[in-house]
Design a protein around this motif. Structure first.
Motif, PDB file in Angstrom:
ATOM      1  N   SER A  91       6.795  17.786  38.423  1.00 49.91           N
ATOM      2  CA  SER A  91       8.227  17.865  38.729  1.00 49.91           C
ATOM      3  C   SER A  91       9.072  18.369  37.573  1.00 49.91           C
ATOM      4  CB  SER A  91       8.743  16.477  39.144  1.00 49.91           C
ATOM      5  OG  SER A  91       8.684  15.569  38.048  1.00 49.91           O
ATOM      6  N   ASP A  92       8.518  18.400  36.374  1.00 41.65           N
ATOM      7  CA  ASP A  92       9.321  18.726  35.195  1.00 41.65           C
ATOM      8  C   ASP A  92       8.462  19.508  34.214  1.00 41.65           C
ATOM      9  OD1 ASP A  92      10.867  18.755  32.871  1.00 41.65           O
ATOM     10  OD2 ASP A  92      11.714  16.768  33.250  1.00 41.65           O
ATOM     11  N   ASP A  93       8.987  20.610  33.710  1.00 31.55           N
ATOM     12  CA  ASP A  93       8.236  21.422  32.755  1.00 31.55           C
ATOM     13  C   ASP A  93       7.929  20.666  31.471  1.00 31.55           C
ATOM     14  OD1 ASP A  93       8.199  23.554  34.479  1.00 31.55           O
ATOM     15  OD2 ASP A  93       9.931  24.564  33.579  1.00 31.55           O
ATOM     16  N   LEU A  94       8.727  19.644  31.170  1.00 29.85           N
ATOM     17  CA  LEU A  94       8.476  18.878  29.957  1.00 29.85           C
ATOM     18  C   LEU A  94       7.112  18.203  30.014  1.00 29.85           C
ATOM     19  CD1 LEU A  94       9.320  17.775  27.234  1.00 29.85           C
ATOM     20  CD2 LEU A  94      10.582  15.941  28.416  1.00 29.85           C
ATOM     21  N   TYR A  95       6.707  17.758  31.200  1.00 29.88           N
ATOM     22  CA  TYR A  95       5.384  17.144  31.338  1.00 29.88           C
ATOM     23  C   TYR A  95       4.290  18.153  30.973  1.00 29.88           C
ATOM     24  CZ  TYR A  95       7.346  13.049  33.687  1.00 29.88           C
ATOM     25  OH  TYR A  95       8.034  11.895  33.982  1.00 29.88           O
ATOM     26  N   ALA A  96       4.459  19.386  31.406  1.00 29.27           N
ATOM     27  CA  ALA A  96       3.483  20.429  31.074  1.00 29.27           C
ATOM     28  C   ALA A  96       3.430  20.649  29.572  1.00 29.27           C
ATOM     29  CB  ALA A  96       3.831  21.720  31.799  1.00 29.27           C
ATOM     30  N   ASP A  97       4.579  20.614  28.923  1.00 26.98           N
ATOM     31  CA  ASP A  97       4.620  20.781  27.470  1.00 26.98           C
ATOM     32  C   ASP A  97       3.938  19.613  26.759  1.00 26.98           C
ATOM     33  OD1 ASP A  97       6.038  23.125  27.810  1.00 26.98           O
ATOM     34  OD2 ASP A  97       8.004  22.181  27.522  1.00 26.98           O
ATOM     35  N   LEU A  98       4.135  18.398  27.274  1.00 26.75           N
ATOM     36  CA  LEU A  98       3.583  17.207  26.633  1.00 26.75           C
ATOM     37  C   LEU A  98       2.068  17.129  26.747  1.00 26.75           C
ATOM     38  CD1 LEU A  98       6.224  14.559  27.773  1.00 26.75           C
ATOM     39  CD2 LEU A  98       5.937  15.518  25.488  1.00 26.75           C
ATOM     40  N   THR A  99       1.509  17.751  27.758  1.00 20.80           N
ATOM     41  CA  THR A  99       0.057  17.679  27.966  1.00 20.80           C
ATOM     42  C   THR A  99      -0.652  18.992  27.650  1.00 20.80           C
ATOM     43  OG1 THR A  99       0.323  18.269  30.327  1.00 20.80           O
ATOM     44  CG2 THR A  99       0.331  15.918  29.757  1.00 20.80           C
ATOM     45  N   ALA A 100       0.112  19.986  27.193  1.00 22.30           N
ATOM     46  CA  ALA A 100      -0.464  21.319  26.988  1.00 22.30           C
ATOM     47  C   ALA A 100      -1.551  21.340  25.922  1.00 22.30           C
ATOM     48  CB  ALA A 100       0.643  22.305  26.617  1.00 22.30           C
ATOM     49  N   ASP A 101      -1.420  20.509  24.891  1.00 23.77           N
ATOM     50  CA  ASP A 101      -2.392  20.522  23.799  1.00 23.77           C
ATOM     51  C   ASP A 101      -3.687  19.806  24.153  1.00 23.77           C
ATOM     52  OD1 ASP A 101      -0.643  21.930  22.216  1.00 23.77           O
ATOM     53  OD2 ASP A 101       0.139  20.153  21.181  1.00 23.77           O
ATOM     54  N   VAL A 102      -3.679  19.037  25.223  1.00 24.68           N
ATOM     55  CA  VAL A 102      -4.864  18.260  25.609  1.00 24.68           C
ATOM     56  C   VAL A 102      -5.723  19.091  26.551  1.00 24.68           C
ATOM     57  CG1 VAL A 102      -5.702  16.133  26.663  1.00 24.68           C
ATOM     58  CG2 VAL A 102      -3.550  16.128  25.371  1.00 24.68           C
ATOM     59  N   ALA A 103      -6.798  19.621  26.030  1.00 19.63           N
ATOM     60  CA  ALA A 103      -7.676  20.473  26.838  1.00 19.63           C
ATOM     61  C   ALA A 103      -8.220  19.703  28.035  1.00 19.63           C
ATOM     62  CB  ALA A 103      -8.830  20.989  25.979  1.00 19.63           C
ATOM     63  N   GLY A 104      -8.101  20.306  29.222  1.00 21.02           N
ATOM     64  CA  GLY A 104      -8.643  19.695  30.435  1.00 21.02           C
ATOM     65  C   GLY A 104      -7.942  18.429  30.855  1.00 21.02           C
ATOM     66  N   PHE A 105      -6.658  18.297  30.527  1.00 20.93           N
ATOM     67  CA  PHE A 105      -5.945  17.050  30.829  1.00 20.93           C
ATOM     68  C   PHE A 105      -6.054  16.681  32.304  1.00 20.93           C
ATOM     69  CE2 PHE A 105      -2.087  14.925  32.366  1.00 20.93           C
ATOM     70  CZ  PHE A 105      -2.093  13.791  31.577  1.00 20.93           C
ATOM     71  N   GLU A 106      -5.715  17.609  33.185  1.00 17.38           N
ATOM     72  CA  GLU A 106      -5.714  17.293  34.611  1.00 17.38           C
ATOM     73  C   GLU A 106      -7.112  16.966  35.102  1.00 17.38           C
ATOM     74  OE1 GLU A 106      -3.720  20.220  36.931  1.00 17.38           O
ATOM     75  OE2 GLU A 106      -1.813  19.998  35.875  1.00 17.38           O
ATOM     76  N   GLU A 107      -8.101  17.694  34.621  1.00 18.27           N
ATOM     77  CA  GLU A 107      -9.481  17.435  35.036  1.00 18.27           C
ATOM     78  C   GLU A 107      -9.945  16.052  34.588  1.00 18.27           C
ATOM     79  OE1 GLU A 107     -14.008  19.144  34.200  1.00 18.27           O
ATOM     80  OE2 GLU A 107     -12.248  20.261  33.502  1.00 18.27           O
TER      81      GLU A 107
END
Length: 245
Positions: free
Chosen positions: A142-158
């Motif tokens: 819902s928010d691009d900030l979430y994408a920024d906060l997890t961008a450095d974590v490889a495979g976060f969603e997986e």
């Protein structure tokens, strides 16, 4: 169960710091920060080392690196339902907590991007811990900030998806494909079937996903019995005839 302070992938130089007085040396913060970056890249997680870094930040607030802290929290989300996120959160400044207790903390929470980031990650943690998986994914997207906060974590969603699958497998013997799609945020039935079979080792039975029996989801009857000796009854009866003092 692996001891809390153990990590099979921990480098030798990090192990040496944690077992010596240097773990309290502010100069080691840069070493720990590099280690956090490594964890984000290679999909490992060392909670004990991360807590040591947060403790150094707590003792030396001027050294805090917001990006490193949020990376630690994002990594902790990938190992839920362990207490890692709560332990990390407890070492952060009061102003970052979800419910500030002072007017100063409330004022800081309204102006700091760092505080907003911590509270957004805390929101994700709450949704995962309360098994609101569909809401977790919708919030994350819902928010691009979430994408920024997890961008450095490889495979976060997986990684999160796998942890959700583990919790589902520990709870259910069968579940509808529609529900599982929303809980795993899988966009198509083919993708769901592939994940279920290849990653989870479950079976697809039409619109139902079958989970093999394991020690967590197996229905077991539990019979408890108590042995009460006659002498115990005797004491109760005897008290009934005792005169009050």
């Amino acid at each position: 169960m692996v001891a809390f302070d153990k990590c099979e992938t921990r480098p030798a130089h990090i192990e040496a710091i944690l077992n010596g007085l240097d773990r309290y040396n502010p100069e080691t913060t840069t070493v720990f920060q590099d280690y956090v970056a490594l964890q984000c890249e290679d999909r490992t997680f060392d909670c004990y080392a991360n807590l040591a870094l947060l403790k150094l930040f707590q003792f030396n607030p001027h050294l805090i690196q917001p990006d490193t802290v949020t990376n630690i929290l994002a990594k902790a989300l990938t190992v839920f339902p362990s207490p890692a996120f709560s332990l990390c959160l407890a070492l952060l400044p009061t102003s970052t907590q979800p419910f500030p207790t002072t007017s100063e903390a409330q004022s800081a929470s309204q102006t700091s991007d760092f505080v907003e980031s911590v509270q957004k990650l805390t929101r994700l943690s709450t949704l995962l811990e309360s098994a609101q998986y569909a809401q977790f994914w919708s919030t994350l997207n819902s928010d691009d900030l979430y994408a920024d906060l997890t961008a450095d974590v490889a495979g976060f969603e997986e990684l999160v998806r796998i942890r959700i699958a583990v919790e589902v497998g520990n709870t259910f013997r069968s579940i509808t494909a529609e529900n599982l799609e929303s809980w795993l945020d899988v966009r198509s039935r083919d993708a769901l079937n592939k994940f279920v079979v290849d990653v989870c080792g479950w079976k697809v039975d039409g619109d139902v996903i079958r989970v093999p029996t394991n020690k967590e989801n197996e229905a077991r009857s539990e019979v408890k019995s108590e042995h009460v000796g006659i002498e115990q009854f005797g004491r109760v009866i005897r008290r009934g005839f005792e005169l009050p003092a």
